[in-house]
Every structure is written in structure tokens, then in C-alpha cells.
Design an enzyme around this catalytic site. Structure first.
Site, mmCIF file in Angstrom:
data_model
loop_
_atom_site.group_PDB
_atom_site.id
_atom_site.type_symbol
_atom_site.label_atom_id
_atom_site.label_comp_id
_atom_site.label_asym_id
_atom_site.label_seq_id
_atom_site.Cartn_x
_atom_site.Cartn_y
_atom_site.Cartn_z
ATOM 1 N N TYR A 36 -2.335 -0.706 10.529
ATOM 2 C CA TYR A 36 -2.230 -0.940 9.084
ATOM 3 C C TYR A 36 -0.902 -0.421 8.553
ATOM 4 O O TYR A 36 -0.214 -1.092 7.778
ATOM 5 C CB TYR A 36 -3.405 -0.234 8.397
ATOM 6 C CG TYR A 36 -3.574 -0.516 6.920
ATOM 7 C CD1 TYR A 36 -4.301 -1.621 6.484
ATOM 8 C CD2 TYR A 36 -3.036 0.342 5.965
ATOM 9 C CE1 TYR A 36 -4.486 -1.863 5.129
ATOM 10 C CE2 TYR A 36 -3.218 0.102 4.608
ATOM 11 C CZ TYR A 36 -3.944 -1.002 4.194
ATOM 12 O OH TYR A 36 -4.123 -1.239 2.850
ATOM 13 N N SER A 59 0.862 -1.178 0.000
ATOM 14 C CA SER A 59 0.000 0.000 0.000
ATOM 15 C C SER A 59 0.898 1.227 0.000
ATOM 16 O O SER A 59 2.061 1.154 0.413
ATOM 17 C CB SER A 59 -0.850 -0.008 1.279
ATOM 18 O OG SER A 59 -1.431 1.249 1.517
HETATM 19 P P1 NAD Z 1 -11.426 -6.252 -0.049
HETATM 20 O O1 NAD Z 1 -12.037 -6.062 1.310
HETATM 21 O O2 NAD Z 1 -12.251 -6.039 -1.258
HETATM 22 O O3 NAD Z 1 -10.762 -7.688 -0.149
HETATM 23 C C1 NAD Z 1 -10.051 -8.246 0.924
HETATM 24 C C2 NAD Z 1 -9.995 -9.740 0.728
HETATM 25 O O4 NAD Z 1 -9.301 -10.311 1.851
HETATM 26 C C3 NAD Z 1 -11.361 -10.408 0.675
HETATM 27 O O5 NAD Z 1 -11.326 -11.489 -0.228
HETATM 28 C C4 NAD Z 1 -11.532 -10.914 2.094
HETATM 29 O O6 NAD Z 1 -12.427 -12.007 2.218
HETATM 30 C C5 NAD Z 1 -10.113 -11.336 2.398
HETATM 31 N N1 NAD Z 1 -9.825 -11.497 3.808
HETATM 32 C C6 NAD Z 1 -10.051 -10.630 4.829
HETATM 33 N N2 NAD Z 1 -9.678 -11.184 5.994
HETATM 34 C C7 NAD Z 1 -9.199 -12.418 5.698
HETATM 35 C C8 NAD Z 1 -8.657 -13.483 6.470
HETATM 36 N N3 NAD Z 1 -8.545 -13.392 7.810
HETATM 37 N N4 NAD Z 1 -8.260 -14.598 5.834
HETATM 38 C C9 NAD Z 1 -8.398 -14.722 4.497
HETATM 39 N N5 NAD Z 1 -8.899 -13.763 3.698
HETATM 40 C C10 NAD Z 1 -9.298 -12.627 4.317
HETATM 41 O O7 NAD Z 1 -10.162 -5.297 -0.047
HETATM 42 P P2 NAD Z 1 -9.121 -4.821 -1.191
HETATM 43 O O8 NAD Z 1 -9.191 -3.353 -1.220
HETATM 44 O O9 NAD Z 1 -9.267 -5.603 -2.438
HETATM 45 O O10 NAD Z 1 -7.761 -5.190 -0.436
HETATM 46 C C11 NAD Z 1 -6.867 -6.174 -0.881
HETATM 47 C C12 NAD Z 1 -5.477 -5.794 -0.425
HETATM 48 O O11 NAD Z 1 -5.120 -4.547 -1.017
HETATM 49 C C13 NAD Z 1 -5.323 -5.606 1.083
HETATM 50 O O12 NAD Z 1 -4.106 -6.155 1.521
HETATM 51 C C14 NAD Z 1 -5.331 -4.100 1.231
HETATM 52 O O13 NAD Z 1 -4.643 -3.690 2.390
HETATM 53 C C15 NAD Z 1 -4.607 -3.697 -0.029
HETATM 54 N N6 NAD Z 1 -4.793 -2.313 -0.443
HETATM 55 C C16 NAD Z 1 -6.038 -1.834 -0.723
HETATM 56 C C17 NAD Z 1 -6.172 -0.511 -1.117
HETATM 57 C C18 NAD Z 1 -7.498 0.088 -1.437
HETATM 58 O O14 NAD Z 1 -7.568 1.309 -1.556
HETATM 59 N N7 NAD Z 1 -8.550 -0.682 -1.614
HETATM 60 C C19 NAD Z 1 -5.059 0.313 -1.201
HETATM 61 C C20 NAD Z 1 -3.804 -0.219 -0.918
HETATM 62 C C21 NAD Z 1 -3.701 -1.528 -0.532
#
Ligand code: NAD
Length: 258
Positions: free
Chosen positions: A153, A140
């Protein structure tokens, strides 16, 4: 470029939604056999499996090392090994540090950081044996810079970037690369869910959180798309990227350039 991945085998954690689902889908379109992981109801999991080329599914909770070990045992028996590991599962929690629930701190560190250790240690022996591997960690912008109220985070994502650099060095002569992709704000359920908490923590309206907190950080004033993150992951899987290792690739509309 993509034919070179035909027949490879991938595990994508947190792939029932958002970024992970987009990466799993792109891998499947390139002929990769995918095992997805993540939470969701039956319909959500079925839709994700279908999108990712009739993918296998394992519901391991990424905060539980024993369940991660079971996921890898099943990947070994069903896929025959893992060539591409995408550590993507992640959660967020927004709170002033003095009110931050200790259980939330532990969960964020476990899911967003320690799971990448548990998966990598299980994936690496097979990658070393075949002389090829790709480890891609969804970090991130918060692996490089901080925001208030996201202490766990930010700590976890900084840790993930450091972990990635360390294993990249260890694996450099084995044909295995390890990199982070660091998106800014991507419009996914994770971002949508943190809006109410940010409204409360900063005493703002929904529109103010979107425009004055989220997109303020991003000079382009646009959200990153999940497809853009998936395209970066596909590039990191390609032979063209074989000399990119230990990198932390920003995809944040210029956020961390400031
Ligand atoms: P999201 O909530 O759409 O997806 C998260 C996924 O992780 C889902 O499939 C959920 O079921 C799974 N998950 C959550 N807890 C879990 C657990 N204990 N065991 C197994 N699976 C689990 O979120 P996203 O935005 O797609 O995030 C994905 C990654 O991207 C994360 O690591 C997040 O920190 C990172 N990220 C997101 C953003 C953003 O703006 N959306 C920015 C930077 C980084």
C-alpha cells in the site's frame, strides 16, 4: 462556486462505498453527470447510483486494463466525454513483508496505482481537446510516510503521488490539473476491515488498534470524514483551484506534520 461545474462529466472509481461515494454524491449535487464504478451487491450499487444523482454505473475491475478501456468507451458513448476523473478505487492488505502474499502485492499495485495510469491515458485526450480537465487521485498519508506491515500500500501510494506530479507537469498548459488528496484515517469500510488483520499482526485488541495504532498517528485524535475529503475534491474542481496542480494535499489531522 459549484454552478461552474454544472453539466460537466465525471468518472469516479471505487464509488460504491466510502470516500468515492461521498465525492460522487458531492459532484452530482453540483450538477455534474457522474459515472460511478466499484463493487457491491445490487442494493449497494442501486443506493450509490441514487445518491450520485441517478449516476451511470460501470463495474470494471480496476486491476484489469481491458475493463477500464470498456468503462471509458461506455463513458464516451453515454456521457459524451469525461471532464473530471477521480481515481479513488483502492484496497489494503496488512502483513509482515516475508508473509505478504505475492498476489496481494500485485492486486494492490494494480488497483491503487496502475489503474490511475490506465484511466488517465484514456481521459487525457478528451480533456486536452476541450482545454479543461481535473484529475483527482485519492492517495493517502501513506503516500508521504510509511507504517509497518503495509509495504504494498505504501509503495503504491508513494507511486501514485509521483505519477500525479509527472502528469501535472505534462498537462500544465492544457487547462488540466492533476492532484492528490491524502487523507489520514477516514472512518470507512476499508479501515474497519483492516482492524482484524492489524489485531493479528500486532497482537492487539480492537480498542487498542483503534486508539493506539490508528488514532495515535493523528494528532487531532479524530477520524477524517468522507464529507471533508469530498469538499476538498470539489475545491480542486473549482476555477479557484486552477493554479493548484501537482500538489499532494494532506488531510490527516496533522499526522504528516510530525
Ligand atoms: P472503501 O473500501 O469504502 O471503498 C473502496 C472502493 O473501491 C469501493 O467502492 C470498492 O468496491 C472499490 N474497489 C475495490 N477494489 C476494486 C477494483 N478492483 N475495481 C474497482 N473498484 C474497486 O474504502 P475507502 O476508505 O473509501 O477508500 C477509498 C480510497 O481512499 C482508497 O484508494 C484508499 O486507499 C484511500 N484512503 C482511505 C483512507 C481511509 O482511512 N479510509 C485513508 C487514506 C486513503
Amino acid at each position: 462556486m459549484m454552478n461552474e461545474l454544472n453539466g460537466k462529466r465525471a468518472v469516479v472509481t471505487g464509488a460504491t462505498s466510502g470516500i468515492g461515494l461521498a465525492i460522487a454524491t458531492a459532484l452530482a449535487q453540483a450538477g455534474v453527470r457522474v459515472m460511478i464504478n466499484g463493487f457491491g451487491d445490487e442494493a449497494q450499487i442501486a443506493a450509490a447510483r441514487a445518491a450520485a444523482g441517478d449516476a451511470l454505473y460501470h463495474g470494471a475491475d480496476m486491476s484489469k486494463p481491458a475493463e477500464i478501456a470498456d468503462l471509458f468507451a461506455v463513458a464516451q458513448s453515454e456521457l459524451g466525454g469525461v471532464d473530471i476523473l477521480v481515481n479513488n478505487a483502492g484496497i489494503q492488505f496488512v502483513s509482515p513483508v516475508e508473509d505478504f502474499p505475492a498476489a496481494k502485492w500485485d492486486a494492490i499495485l494494480a488497483i491503487n496505482l496502475s489503474s490511475a495510469f490506465h484511466t488517465s491515458r484514456l481521459a487525457v485526450p478528451g480533456m486536452k481537446a476541450s482545454g479543461w480537465g481535473r484529475i483527482i487521485n485519492t492517495a493517502s498519508a501513506h503516500s508521504l510516510v510509511a507504517s509497518p506491515f503495509k509495504s504494498a500500500y505504501v509503495a503504491a501510494k508513494h507511486g501514485l503521488a509521483g505519477f500525479t506530479k509527472s502528469i501535472a507537469l505534462e498537462l500544465a498548459t492544457h487547462g488540466i490539473t492533476a492532484n492528490c488528496i491524502s487523507p489520514g484515517y477516514v472512518w470507512t469500510p476499508l479501515v474497519e476491515r483492516q482492524i482484524p488483520d492489524t489485531m493479528a499482526a500486532r497482537k492487539l485488541t480492537r480498542e487498542q488498534v483503534i486508539n493506539d495504532v490508528l488514532l495515535t498517528a493523528q494528532p487531532t485524535k479524530q477520524f477524517v470524514t468522507v464529507e471533508q475529503v469530498a469538499a476538498a475534491a470539489m475545491f480542486l474542481c473549482s476555477d479557484a483551484a486552477s493554479q493548484i496542480t501537482g500538489a499532494n494535499i494532506s488531510m490527516d489531522g496533522g499526522w504528516t506534520a510530525a
